[in-house]
Design an enzyme around this catalytic site. Structure first.
Site, PDB file in Angstrom:
ATOM      1  CD  GLN A 126     -29.753 -26.478 -48.581  1.00  0.00           C
ATOM      2  OE1 GLN A 126     -29.965 -28.119 -49.079  1.00  0.00           O
ATOM      3  NE2 GLN A 126     -30.063 -25.943 -49.346  1.00  0.00           N
ATOM      4  N   GLY A 127     -28.928 -25.363 -44.026  1.00  0.00           N
ATOM      5  CA  GLY A 127     -29.909 -25.681 -42.919  1.00  0.00           C
ATOM      6  C   GLY A 127     -30.966 -25.010 -43.735  1.00  0.00           C
ATOM      7  CB  SER A 129     -34.770 -30.061 -43.951  1.00  0.00           C
ATOM      8  OG  SER A 129     -34.307 -30.143 -45.477  1.00  0.00           O
ATOM      9  CB  SER A 161     -25.274 -32.773 -46.154  1.00  0.00           C
ATOM     10  OG  SER A 161     -26.626 -33.707 -46.169  1.00  0.00           O
ATOM     11  CD  GLU A 244     -30.422 -28.598 -53.271  1.00  0.00           C
ATOM     12  OE1 GLU A 244     -30.509 -27.920 -52.804  1.00  0.00           O
ATOM     13  OE2 GLU A 244     -29.788 -29.741 -52.519  1.00  0.00           O
ATOM     14  CD  GLU A 364     -42.920 -39.389 -53.902  1.00  0.00           C
ATOM     15  OE1 GLU A 364     -41.887 -38.742 -53.546  1.00  0.00           O
ATOM     16  OE2 GLU A 364     -42.741 -40.391 -54.295  1.00  0.00           O
TER      17      GLU A 364
HETATM   18  C1  LIG Z   1     -29.086 -37.678 -47.755  1.00  0.00           C
HETATM   19  C2  LIG Z   1     -30.015 -36.347 -47.234  1.00  0.00           C
HETATM   20  C3  LIG Z   1     -29.266 -34.963 -47.426  1.00  0.00           C
HETATM   21  C4  LIG Z   1     -29.890 -34.253 -47.027  1.00  0.00           C
HETATM   22  N1  LIG Z   1     -28.982 -33.253 -46.824  1.00  0.00           N
HETATM   23  C5  LIG Z   1     -30.143 -31.663 -45.773  1.00  0.00           C
HETATM   24  C6  LIG Z   1     -29.371 -30.475 -45.988  1.00  0.00           C
HETATM   25  O1  LIG Z   1     -28.374 -30.404 -46.036  1.00  0.00           O
HETATM   26  N2  LIG Z   1     -30.030 -29.510 -45.675  1.00  0.00           N
HETATM   27  C7  LIG Z   1     -31.229 -29.386 -45.430  1.00  0.00           C
HETATM   28  O2  LIG Z   1     -31.337 -28.791 -45.396  1.00  0.00           O
HETATM   29  N3  LIG Z   1     -32.041 -30.989 -46.204  1.00  0.00           N
HETATM   30  C8  LIG Z   1     -31.311 -31.934 -46.234  1.00  0.00           C
HETATM   31  N4  LIG Z   1     -32.194 -32.936 -46.879  1.00  0.00           N
HETATM   32  C9  LIG Z   1     -33.383 -32.961 -46.513  1.00  0.00           C
HETATM   33  C10 LIG Z   1     -34.462 -32.888 -47.883  1.00  0.00           C
HETATM   34  O3  LIG Z   1     -34.564 -32.057 -48.001  1.00  0.00           O
HETATM   35  C11 LIG Z   1     -35.743 -34.035 -47.214  1.00  0.00           C
HETATM   36  O4  LIG Z   1     -35.298 -35.077 -46.752  1.00  0.00           O
HETATM   37  C12 LIG Z   1     -36.902 -33.337 -47.829  1.00  0.00           C
HETATM   38  O5  LIG Z   1     -36.727 -32.506 -48.615  1.00  0.00           O
HETATM   39  C13 LIG Z   1     -38.450 -34.622 -48.042  1.00  0.00           C
HETATM   40  O6  LIG Z   1     -39.072 -33.390 -46.543  1.00  0.00           O
HETATM   41  P1  LIG Z   1     -39.119 -34.678 -45.378  1.00  0.00           P
HETATM   42  O7  LIG Z   1     -37.563 -35.680 -44.914  1.00  0.00           O
HETATM   43  O8  LIG Z   1     -38.906 -33.854 -43.984  1.00  0.00           O
HETATM   44  O9  LIG Z   1     -39.956 -35.570 -46.287  1.00  0.00           O
HETATM   45  P2  LIG Z   1     -41.442 -34.793 -45.761  1.00  0.00           P
HETATM   46  O10 LIG Z   1     -41.671 -33.370 -46.480  1.00  0.00           O
HETATM   47  O11 LIG Z   1     -42.293 -35.192 -45.039  1.00  0.00           O
HETATM   48  O12 LIG Z   1     -42.556 -35.972 -47.450  1.00  0.00           O
HETATM   49  C14 LIG Z   1     -42.811 -37.474 -46.886  1.00  0.00           C
HETATM   50  C15 LIG Z   1     -43.554 -37.746 -48.352  1.00  0.00           C
HETATM   51  O13 LIG Z   1     -44.481 -37.345 -48.891  1.00  0.00           O
HETATM   52  C16 LIG Z   1     -44.468 -37.021 -49.871  1.00  0.00           C
HETATM   53  N5  LIG Z   1     -44.656 -35.777 -50.080  1.00  0.00           N
HETATM   54  C17 LIG Z   1     -44.812 -34.696 -49.456  1.00  0.00           C
HETATM   55  N6  LIG Z   1     -45.465 -33.570 -50.122  1.00  0.00           N
HETATM   56  C18 LIG Z   1     -45.526 -33.466 -51.750  1.00  0.00           C
HETATM   57  C19 LIG Z   1     -46.705 -33.273 -52.362  1.00  0.00           C
HETATM   58  N7  LIG Z   1     -47.010 -32.082 -51.629  1.00  0.00           N
HETATM   59  N8  LIG Z   1     -47.181 -34.025 -53.248  1.00  0.00           N
HETATM   60  C20 LIG Z   1     -46.662 -35.132 -53.245  1.00  0.00           C
HETATM   61  N9  LIG Z   1     -45.605 -36.213 -52.016  1.00  0.00           N
HETATM   62  C21 LIG Z   1     -45.565 -35.317 -51.126  1.00  0.00           C
HETATM   63  C22 LIG Z   1     -43.147 -37.357 -50.425  1.00  0.00           C
HETATM   64  O14 LIG Z   1     -42.361 -37.048 -51.297  1.00  0.00           O
HETATM   65  C23 LIG Z   1     -42.224 -37.610 -49.055  1.00  0.00           C
HETATM   66  O15 LIG Z   1     -42.379 -38.864 -50.037  1.00  0.00           O
HETATM   67  C24 LIG Z   1     -31.492 -33.621 -46.598  1.00  0.00           C
HETATM   68  C25 LIG Z   1     -31.986 -35.132 -47.205  1.00  0.00           C
HETATM   69  C26 LIG Z   1     -31.486 -36.073 -47.478  1.00  0.00           C
HETATM   70  C27 LIG Z   1     -32.283 -37.852 -48.019  1.00  0.00           C
END
Ligand SMILES: Cc1cc2nc3c(=O)[nH]c(=O)nc-3n(C[C@H](O)[C@H](O)[C@H](O)COP(=O)(O)OP(=O)(O)OC[C@H]3O[C@@H](n4cnc5c(N)ncnc54)[C@H](O)[C@@H]3O)c2cc1C
Length: 383
Positions: A126-127, A129, A161, A244, A364
């Site tokens: 899944q692309g 993020s 992933s 999902e 969150e």
């Molecule tokens: C094991 C794992 C597998 C993954 N696999 C995939 C995958 O296959 N494909 C893919 O596309 N992505 C994948 N992801 C990515 C995942 O979807 C993102 O990490 C997630 O959506 C959070 O985005 P970010 O890491 O950019 O954090 P950010 O969005 O930068 O968030 C940082 C912090 O700020 C908080 N925050 C941000 N916005 C808000 C808001 N509006 N209100 C309150 N709090 C907020 C968040 O809760 C978090 O604590 C994976 C992540 C993990 C850990």
């Protein structure tokens, strides 16, 4: 929630149980890399050959076209048999990419991809993020410029992933150059072998490398690979996230009950006092909550898709309970025992569980969705 099972359902359950008893792999699945791919595909192929892949998928795409009840019976028997975790490299394809193609794809896309997925012949990733577009998914910047019959894709994804071992990707990109936020995106099937794609694996806290950064440098993807309408990718992506968050993790949720029983056994085997200790009480609470989670999941399964936001309640409850269970396991093991060879799967699961409240939308964000979409509180956050 209780299901009423017919006599045919009961006999279906018996044959599923018999087949699983004879065919479940006994080896521990590899955590990542090409070995993980081969293991997951071989196990799916075996299920497919035995008629146990795609229980509720339509027969025209290689499934058995059976009811959701039968699908649930299969999940229950799968868990009871001690089969490997379904959170392997076939997870995306079977649980949200395939269902999205089935719901939003063209006949050609369905006919090509769905049978391949079910028969264990393709791995998907899944692309969605990007750096700067995780919780705020509408901030996506990876672009697809229309050039003749192709989209020319440039940009970067992260946390993908299984990108290092995938054949295809559900890729969300900005295809309308002047567009902002939710508008002008497209959901595209990306062949991961195309020239211009670079995958750089990332090692996680537990030492496994099952996600990666993916870079796109003038990657040409045919326009015929767009799923749903061009520039309407946001709606297609919401369908994907609905699958999902709502139904994809049923087996994982059922497995949690089993994990709690293993934890109780571990606790007692290490001299724990079930009646008069805080750990005994915590395990009992976790057991009750896992039963509640099962009821919540089943209730969500049979709801109208318009109420799919309920998936956020299930996802959040599952993620936090999961972290609690492995936290209790660490208390049972204690710092010295946690180094012992036979306890390493508990330690690995404990470290992996940190990602539960991040992957698929952070805790969150799930709370924002529950607050805004279910409880009707004023809107504030993203995704
Ligand atoms: C094991 C794992 C597998 C993954 N696999 C995939 C995958 O296959 N494909 C893919 O596309 N992505 C994948 N992801 C990515 C995942 O979807 C993102 O990490 C997630 O959506 C959070 O985005 P970010 O890491 O950019 O954090 P950010 O969005 O930068 O968030 C940082 C912090 O700020 C908080 N925050 C941000 N916005 C808000 C808001 N509006 N209100 C309150 N709090 C907020 C968040 O809760 C978090 O604590 C994976 C992540 C993990 C850990």
């Amino acid at each position: 929630m209780q299901f009423e099972f017919s006599e045919e359902d009961v006999s279906f359950r018996k044959s599923a149980r018999r087949w699983l008893l004879e065919n479940v792999p006994t080896e521990t699945p590899p955590h990542s890399g090409i070995e993980a791919r081969e293991f997951a595909l071989a196990w799916l192929r075996k299920r497919h050959a035995g008629g146990w892949s795609g229980i509720s998928w339509p027969a025209e795409f290689g499934g058995r076209g059976l009811s959701f009840e039968r699908q649930i019976i299969w999940h229950e028997e799968y868990v009871r048999s001690g089969a490997p975790t379904p959170l392997d490299s076939t997870f995306v394809a079977l649980n949200h990419a395939g269902p999205t193609v089935m719901e939003c794809g063209t006949e050609e896309q369905k006919t090509f991809h769905l049978p391949r997925i079910l028969s264990g012949n393709s791995i998907w990733c899944q692309g969605f993020s990007e750096p700067g577009a995780g919780s705020d998914l509408a901030g996506i910047r990876t672009s697809g410029r229309i050039d003749g019959e192709d989209l020319v894709v440039n940009g970067q994804k992260i946390w993908t992933s299984f990108a290092d071992i995938a054949d295809y990707q559900e890729l969300l990109i900005r295809t309308d150059p002047g567009s902002q936020r939710h508008k002008g995106l497209s959901w595209v099937i990306c062949d991961m072998t195309l020239p211009g794609i670079t995958v750089r694996p990332i090692k996680n806290l537990a030492g496994a490398t099952h996600f990666a950064e993916v870079f796109y440098d003038n990657v040409r993807i045919p326009l015929s690979n767009v799923v749903g309408a061009l520039h309407d990718g946001w709606n297609v992506a919401m369908t994907t996230l609905g699958f999902e968050r709502r139904t994809a993790a049923i087996t994982l949720q059922l497995m949690m009950e089993q994990k709690i029983e293993s934890l109780a056994t571990l606790f007692l085997s290490r001299g724990g006092d079930a009646a008069c200790s805080s750990i005994g009480r915590d395990i009992a609470i976790a057991r009750a909550e896992a039963a509640a989670l099962r009821a919540l999941t089943y209730r969500t399964l049979f709801k109208d898709p318009a109420t799919a936001f309920d998936g956020s309640i299930v996802r959040l409850f599952f993620a936090e309970l999961s972290q609690r269970i492995y936290g209790i396991a660490m208390e049972v093991l204690g710092p010295r025992n946690a180094e012992a060879e036979q306890d390493q799967e508990w330690v690995y699961s404990y470290l992996e569980a940190f990602s539960e409240t991040i992957a698929g939308g952070t805790a969150e964000i799930q709370r924002n969705i529950i607050g805004e979409r279910i409880l009707g509180l004023p809107r504030g956050g993203a995704r």
